[in-house]
Motif scaffolding. Structure first.
Motif, PDB file in Angstrom:
ATOM      1  N   PHE A 314       0.846  -1.196   0.000  1.00  0.00           N
ATOM      2  CA  PHE A 314       0.000   0.000   0.000  1.00  0.00           C
ATOM      3  C   PHE A 314       0.880   1.244   0.000  1.00  0.00           C
ATOM      4  O   PHE A 314       1.777   1.380   0.821  1.00  0.00           O
ATOM      5  CB  PHE A 314      -0.922   0.004   1.213  1.00  0.00           C
ATOM      6  N   ASP A 315       0.600   2.147  -0.915  1.00  0.00           N
ATOM      7  CA  ASP A 315       1.359   3.386  -1.069  1.00  0.00           C
ATOM      8  C   ASP A 315       0.425   4.551  -0.754  1.00  0.00           C
ATOM      9  O   ASP A 315      -0.448   4.901  -1.551  1.00  0.00           O
ATOM     10  CB  ASP A 315       1.900   3.491  -2.496  1.00  0.00           C
ATOM     11  N   GLU A 316       0.598   5.152   0.422  1.00  0.00           N
ATOM     12  CA  GLU A 316      -0.339   6.183   0.874  1.00  0.00           C
ATOM     13  C   GLU A 316      -0.343   7.399  -0.047  1.00  0.00           C
ATOM     14  O   GLU A 316      -1.401   7.967  -0.336  1.00  0.00           O
ATOM     15  CB  GLU A 316      -0.006   6.597   2.310  1.00  0.00           C
ATOM     16  N   LEU A 402      -9.197  -1.728   2.736  1.00  0.00           N
ATOM     17  CA  LEU A 402      -9.584  -1.251   4.070  1.00  0.00           C
ATOM     18  C   LEU A 402      -9.291   0.240   4.251  1.00  0.00           C
ATOM     19  O   LEU A 402     -10.134   0.989   4.761  1.00  0.00           O
ATOM     20  CB  LEU A 402      -8.855  -2.063   5.143  1.00  0.00           C
ATOM     21  N   ARG A 403      -8.099   0.680   3.851  1.00  0.00           N
ATOM     22  CA  ARG A 403      -7.747   2.095   4.024  1.00  0.00           C
ATOM     23  C   ARG A 403      -8.646   2.995   3.171  1.00  0.00           C
ATOM     24  O   ARG A 403      -9.070   4.065   3.603  1.00  0.00           O
ATOM     25  CB  ARG A 403      -6.275   2.324   3.655  1.00  0.00           C
ATOM     26  N   TYR A 404      -8.925   2.547   1.965  1.00  0.00           N
ATOM     27  CA  TYR A 404      -9.821   3.330   1.117  1.00  0.00           C
ATOM     28  C   TYR A 404     -11.236   3.370   1.696  1.00  0.00           C
ATOM     29  O   TYR A 404     -11.884   4.419   1.714  1.00  0.00           O
ATOM     30  CB  TYR A 404      -9.858   2.746  -0.298  1.00  0.00           C
ATOM     31  N   LEU A 405     -11.725   2.246   2.199  1.00  0.00           N
ATOM     32  CA  LEU A 405     -13.077   2.216   2.754  1.00  0.00           C
ATOM     33  C   LEU A 405     -13.194   3.138   3.960  1.00  0.00           C
ATOM     34  O   LEU A 405     -14.179   3.877   4.094  1.00  0.00           O
ATOM     35  CB  LEU A 405     -13.453   0.775   3.136  1.00  0.00           C
ATOM     36  N   ILE A 414     -14.450   1.687  10.772  1.00  0.00           N
ATOM     37  CA  ILE A 414     -14.167   0.468  10.016  1.00  0.00           C
ATOM     38  C   ILE A 414     -13.186  -0.374  10.823  1.00  0.00           C
ATOM     39  O   ILE A 414     -12.110   0.111  11.204  1.00  0.00           O
ATOM     40  CB  ILE A 414     -13.554   0.790   8.633  1.00  0.00           C
ATOM     41  N   VAL A 415     -13.556  -1.610  11.093  1.00  0.00           N
ATOM     42  CA  VAL A 415     -12.658  -2.504  11.816  1.00  0.00           C
ATOM     43  C   VAL A 415     -12.514  -3.805  11.033  1.00  0.00           C
ATOM     44  O   VAL A 415     -13.377  -4.179  10.245  1.00  0.00           O
ATOM     45  CB  VAL A 415     -13.143  -2.808  13.258  1.00  0.00           C
ATOM     46  N   TYR A 416     -11.393  -4.476  11.253  1.00  0.00           N
ATOM     47  CA  TYR A 416     -11.192  -5.785  10.654  1.00  0.00           C
ATOM     48  C   TYR A 416     -10.643  -6.725  11.712  1.00  0.00           C
ATOM     49  O   TYR A 416     -10.339  -6.326  12.841  1.00  0.00           O
ATOM     50  CB  TYR A 416     -10.252  -5.704   9.438  1.00  0.00           C
ATOM     51  N   TYR A 417     -10.541  -7.983  11.342  1.00  0.00           N
ATOM     52  CA  TYR A 417     -10.126  -9.021  12.283  1.00  0.00           C
ATOM     53  C   TYR A 417      -9.017  -9.849  11.658  1.00  0.00           C
ATOM     54  O   TYR A 417      -9.100 -10.229  10.487  1.00  0.00           O
ATOM     55  CB  TYR A 417     -11.310  -9.931  12.634  1.00  0.00           C
ATOM     56  N   LYS A 418      -7.982 -10.121  12.445  1.00  0.00           N
ATOM     57  CA  LYS A 418      -6.936 -11.023  11.954  1.00  0.00           C
ATOM     58  C   LYS A 418      -7.511 -12.418  11.742  1.00  0.00           C
ATOM     59  O   LYS A 418      -7.071 -13.157  10.857  1.00  0.00           O
ATOM     60  CB  LYS A 418      -5.762 -11.058  12.940  1.00  0.00           C
ATOM     61  N   TYR A 419      -8.488 -12.771  12.554  1.00  0.00           N
ATOM     62  CA  TYR A 419      -9.190 -14.037  12.378  1.00  0.00           C
ATOM     63  C   TYR A 419     -10.274 -13.813  11.325  1.00  0.00           C
ATOM     64  O   TYR A 419     -11.232 -13.062  11.554  1.00  0.00           O
ATOM     65  CB  TYR A 419      -9.814 -14.499  13.691  1.00  0.00           C
ATOM     66  N   GLU A 454      -9.013  -1.282  14.419  1.00  0.00           N
ATOM     67  CA  GLU A 454      -9.603  -0.147  13.710  1.00  0.00           C
ATOM     68  C   GLU A 454      -8.704   0.299  12.565  1.00  0.00           C
ATOM     69  O   GLU A 454      -7.475   0.324  12.676  1.00  0.00           O
ATOM     70  CB  GLU A 454      -9.832   1.022  14.674  1.00  0.00           C
ATOM     71  N   VAL A 455      -9.321   0.651  11.446  1.00  0.00           N
ATOM     72  CA  VAL A 455      -8.595   1.054  10.245  1.00  0.00           C
ATOM     73  C   VAL A 455      -8.437   2.570  10.217  1.00  0.00           C
ATOM     74  O   VAL A 455      -9.408   3.309  10.446  1.00  0.00           O
ATOM     75  CB  VAL A 455      -9.324   0.585   8.967  1.00  0.00           C
ATOM     76  N   LYS A 456      -7.237   3.020   9.914  1.00  0.00           N
ATOM     77  CA  LYS A 456      -6.950   4.449   9.848  1.00  0.00           C
ATOM     78  C   LYS A 456      -7.259   4.988   8.458  1.00  0.00           C
ATOM     79  O   LYS A 456      -6.899   4.383   7.454  1.00  0.00           O
ATOM     80  CB  LYS A 456      -5.470   4.675  10.178  1.00  0.00           C
ATOM     81  N   ARG A 457      -7.948   6.130   8.396  1.00  0.00           N
ATOM     82  CA  ARG A 457      -8.258   6.730   7.097  1.00  0.00           C
ATOM     83  C   ARG A 457      -7.062   7.523   6.567  1.00  0.00           C
ATOM     84  O   ARG A 457      -6.157   7.896   7.320  1.00  0.00           O
ATOM     85  CB  ARG A 457      -9.508   7.603   7.175  1.00  0.00           C
ATOM     86  N   LEU A 458      -7.080   7.784   5.273  1.00  0.00           N
ATOM     87  CA  LEU A 458      -6.023   8.568   4.643  1.00  0.00           C
ATOM     88  C   LEU A 458      -6.149  10.039   5.027  1.00  0.00           C
ATOM     89  O   LEU A 458      -7.243  10.520   5.337  1.00  0.00           O
ATOM     90  CB  LEU A 458      -6.120   8.444   3.119  1.00  0.00           C
ATOM     91  N   SER A 459      -5.051  10.731   4.974  1.00  0.00           N
ATOM     92  CA  SER A 459      -5.045  12.170   5.242  1.00  0.00           C
ATOM     93  C   SER A 459      -5.362  12.902   3.941  1.00  0.00           C
ATOM     94  O   SER A 459      -4.491  13.116   3.094  1.00  0.00           O
ATOM     95  CB  SER A 459      -3.672  12.605   5.777  1.00  0.00           C
ATOM     96  N   ILE A 460      -6.630  13.244   3.783  1.00  0.00           N
ATOM     97  CA  ILE A 460      -7.092  13.886   2.557  1.00  0.00           C
ATOM     98  C   ILE A 460      -8.337  14.707   2.859  1.00  0.00           C
ATOM     99  O   ILE A 460      -9.156  14.313   3.705  1.00  0.00           O
ATOM    100  CB  ILE A 460      -7.389  12.830   1.466  1.00  0.00           C
ATOM    101  N   ASP A 461      -8.476  15.833   2.206  1.00  0.00           N
ATOM    102  CA  ASP A 461      -9.625  16.711   2.399  1.00  0.00           C
ATOM    103  C   ASP A 461     -10.897  15.996   1.947  1.00  0.00           C
ATOM    104  O   ASP A 461     -10.931  15.346   0.892  1.00  0.00           O
ATOM    105  CB  ASP A 461      -9.428  18.000   1.584  1.00  0.00           C
ATOM    106  N   ASP A 462     -11.963  16.126   2.749  1.00  0.00           N
ATOM    107  CA  ASP A 462     -13.238  15.481   2.423  1.00  0.00           C
ATOM    108  C   ASP A 462     -13.764  15.892   1.055  1.00  0.00           C
ATOM    109  O   ASP A 462     -14.469  15.131   0.389  1.00  0.00           O
ATOM    110  CB  ASP A 462     -14.295  15.819   3.480  1.00  0.00           C
ATOM    111  N   LYS A 463     -13.415  17.099   0.612  1.00  0.00           N
ATOM    112  CA  LYS A 463     -13.892  17.606  -0.669  1.00  0.00           C
ATOM    113  C   LYS A 463     -13.495  16.672  -1.817  1.00  0.00           C
ATOM    114  O   LYS A 463     -14.293  16.378  -2.699  1.00  0.00           O
ATOM    115  CB  LYS A 463     -13.302  19.009  -0.914  1.00  0.00           C
ATOM    116  N   TYR A 464     -12.249  16.194  -1.780  1.00  0.00           N
ATOM    117  CA  TYR A 464     -11.768  15.313  -2.850  1.00  0.00           C
ATOM    118  C   TYR A 464     -12.488  13.965  -2.821  1.00  0.00           C
ATOM    119  O   TYR A 464     -12.791  13.383  -3.864  1.00  0.00           O
ATOM    120  CB  TYR A 464     -10.262  15.096  -2.714  1.00  0.00           C
ATOM    121  N   VAL A 465     -12.766  13.488  -1.618  1.00  0.00           N
ATOM    122  CA  VAL A 465     -13.476  12.211  -1.473  1.00  0.00           C
ATOM    123  C   VAL A 465     -14.887  12.329  -2.038  1.00  0.00           C
ATOM    124  O   VAL A 465     -15.358  11.465  -2.796  1.00  0.00           O
ATOM    125  CB  VAL A 465     -13.523  11.780   0.004  1.00  0.00           C
ATOM    126  N   GLU A 466     -15.568  13.416  -1.691  1.00  0.00           N
ATOM    127  CA  GLU A 466     -16.939  13.628  -2.176  1.00  0.00           C
ATOM    128  C   GLU A 466     -16.975  13.772  -3.690  1.00  0.00           C
ATOM    129  O   GLU A 466     -17.877  13.236  -4.359  1.00  0.00           O
ATOM    130  CB  GLU A 466     -17.530  14.869  -1.496  1.00  0.00           C
TER     131      GLU A 466
END
Length: 481
Positions: A314-316, A402-405, A414-419, A454-466
């Motif tokens: 993954f390349d942030e 996961l990071r994108y979601l 957003i959470v995930y499980y190793k199991y 818990e999954v960490k979101r990317l550092s990006i302005d909400d405007k670009y996501v929308e």
């Protein structure tokens, strides 16, 4: 001495897995095999003979090594087995991937009611191919009337395998309630479709999924359970707050147990449906073929670049850049009639940019699948904020997805499980209930496997996501089939 271990068969469309759990529900042994569909007289079928041979082989081997007390089958849904008076196959086990003539579908709705009318009663939307069992039985009855006439017993797939081992016949609600048109959620009874096709008369009595219906070599055999419902079981026992379970594989199934039964006619053609859980409650759900589309485009990328995309880290910076620049898109759907954009034509938009390099292609693919997930969850929950989204299955191992979601859904956790084997674990809990002669609700269990991350979101302005999400939606709606 009563056995304490639990044997679980998790029968997927291609992958078949066998797991032995100890009394603390830890995995003691696991093995798997691949058994593909086959064609019989031009009809796509599930190879139940090959599956039965494998089941008996691995089970007998395990019985010689482990002190097993119960056996549980969990399988994919939308599949029934027709047995004659001698309990032999009256017809090959038809795959839900079989196509039928549009005229059959049309006549079905003329006879039993419009898709909208049936949706209000059964929570079942009209799905492609033979994913609606009621339609499949209607097709068999009309195309092969002599087969339907000699059919004395209809079993869903989990119960068929349980029958092969135990000789006991059962019907259970999670399979009947799996987008079949056979269960009337309003009346909590067989539907008008089921009654019109004589399904009640051809079906064994209803059992709880954990009820013992017979024994194999002295070992209890539970009735069986549909796989998406099996994956939900551990979280029904463990989660205290409102949640959505994202059970990810070939199909990504999103299950929202807290939602009321309120089927909206605008959802009929957007793959919003209601499963029935182990306690008989309707579970509002959404689905699309996430894993299927993932594999399709992964194979294209692998051939194009001669690399394994799954090894691309993954390349942030690249991930953020793709959202900001709207580099490229993978638009649904490869399976018309499914998902939240059932009329959208599956394709790559901006192919040149997509194939710039394997890292770009892989990041764009995962972003696009996360976007499809966003729209599925938004429709399912009607945009509710503050929910826990629990990612289970194959995509829980995919940091790109996961990071994108997490980035596309900043107001939910957003959470995930190793199991990642919740389906087998859920079936094991069913086996434990069978072993102890208890209801699932009465089990005294701890599930340390379900430690969430818990999954960490990317550092990006909400405007670009929308802006990205809006352009993705426009592409899905613009070039429809």
């Amino acid at each position: 001495m009563v056995g304490k271990n639990i044997a679980v068969f998790d029968i997927g469309k291609t992958n078949k897995k066998f797991t032995v759990f100890d009394e603390e529900l830890n995995v003691a042994y696991t093995t798997s095999t691949k058994i593909e569909e086959k064609k019989t007289n031009g009809i796509i079928c599930d190879d139940v003979d090959a599956i039965n041979s494998w089941v008996l082989s691995v089970l007998d081997s395990a019985l010689s090594r482990f002190n097993i007390g119960s056996i549980v089958f969990t399988t994919f849904g939308a599949t029934v087995v027709l047995l004659d008076a001698e309990d032999k196959l009256a017809f090959p086990v038809v795959s839900y991937n079989q196509e039928i003539e549009p005229e059959v579908r049309q006549k079905f709705f003329e006879e039993y009611g419009s898709p909208e009318e049936l949706y209000v009663r059964t929570g079942t939307p009209p799905l492609g191919q033979l994913l609606n069992v009621g339609l499949q039985l209607y097709w068999i009855k009309n195309e092969f009337p002599e087969v339907y006439e000699k059919t004395k017993t209809i079993l869903f797939l989990p119960e068929y395998f349980s029958f092969i081992l135990s000789g006991g016949k059962a019907t259970e609600i999670t399979s009947v309630g799996c987008h079949t048109y056979l269960y009337d959620i309003v009346d909590k009874d067989w539907s008008i479709v089921a009654k019109g096709l004589d399904v009640p008369e051809k079906s064994p009595p209803f059992y709880n999924v954990w009820d013992c219906i017979g024994k194999y070599k002295g070992v209890k055999v539970a009735a069986g359970i549909h796989d998406s419902n099996a994956s939900l079981v551990p979280f029904l026992l463990a989660e205290k707050k409102e949640f959505v379970l994202a059970s990810t594989g070939t199909w990504c199934v999103f299950m929202y147990p807290s939602a009321e039964y309120s089927p909206a006619k605008e959802d009929v053609y957007r793959d919003i449906l209601y499963y029935i859980d182990v306690y008989g409650r309707p579970i509002k759900s959404a689905r699309f073929k996430c894993g299927y589309e993932f594999e399709y485009y992964i194979n294209i990328t692998r051939k194009r670049f001669n690399v394994d995309p799954l090894k691309i880290p993954f390349d942030e910076k690249l991930a953020v850049k793709i959202i900001k620049e709207q580099t490229a898109y993978v638009v649904p759907t490869l399976t018309p009639g499914t998902g939240q954009f059932p009329c959208s034509k599956g394709r790559i938009v901006k192919e040149k940019e997509f194939f710039r390099d394997p890292a770009t292609a892989y990041h764009v693919l995962n972003l696009s699948l996360a976007a499809q997930t966003y729209f599925a969850l938004s429709l399912l929950t009607r945009g509710k904020k503050g929910l826990r989204i629990l990612v289970q299955g194959g995509f829980a191992k995919n940091p790109h997805y996961l990071r994108y979601l997490a980035t596309l859904m900043p107001y939910n956790t957003i959470v995930y499980y190793k199991y990642t084997e919740a389906t087998s674990l859920g079936a094991a809990l069913v086996g434990k209930a069978a072993l102890e002669d208890k209801s699932l609700k009465d089990l005294d269990v701890e599930l340390p496997q379900l430690e969430s991350i818990e999954v960490k979101r990317l550092s990006i302005d909400d405007k670009y996501v929308e802006e990205y999400l809006e352009s993705f939606k426009e592409l899905c709606e613009k070039n429809s089939i």
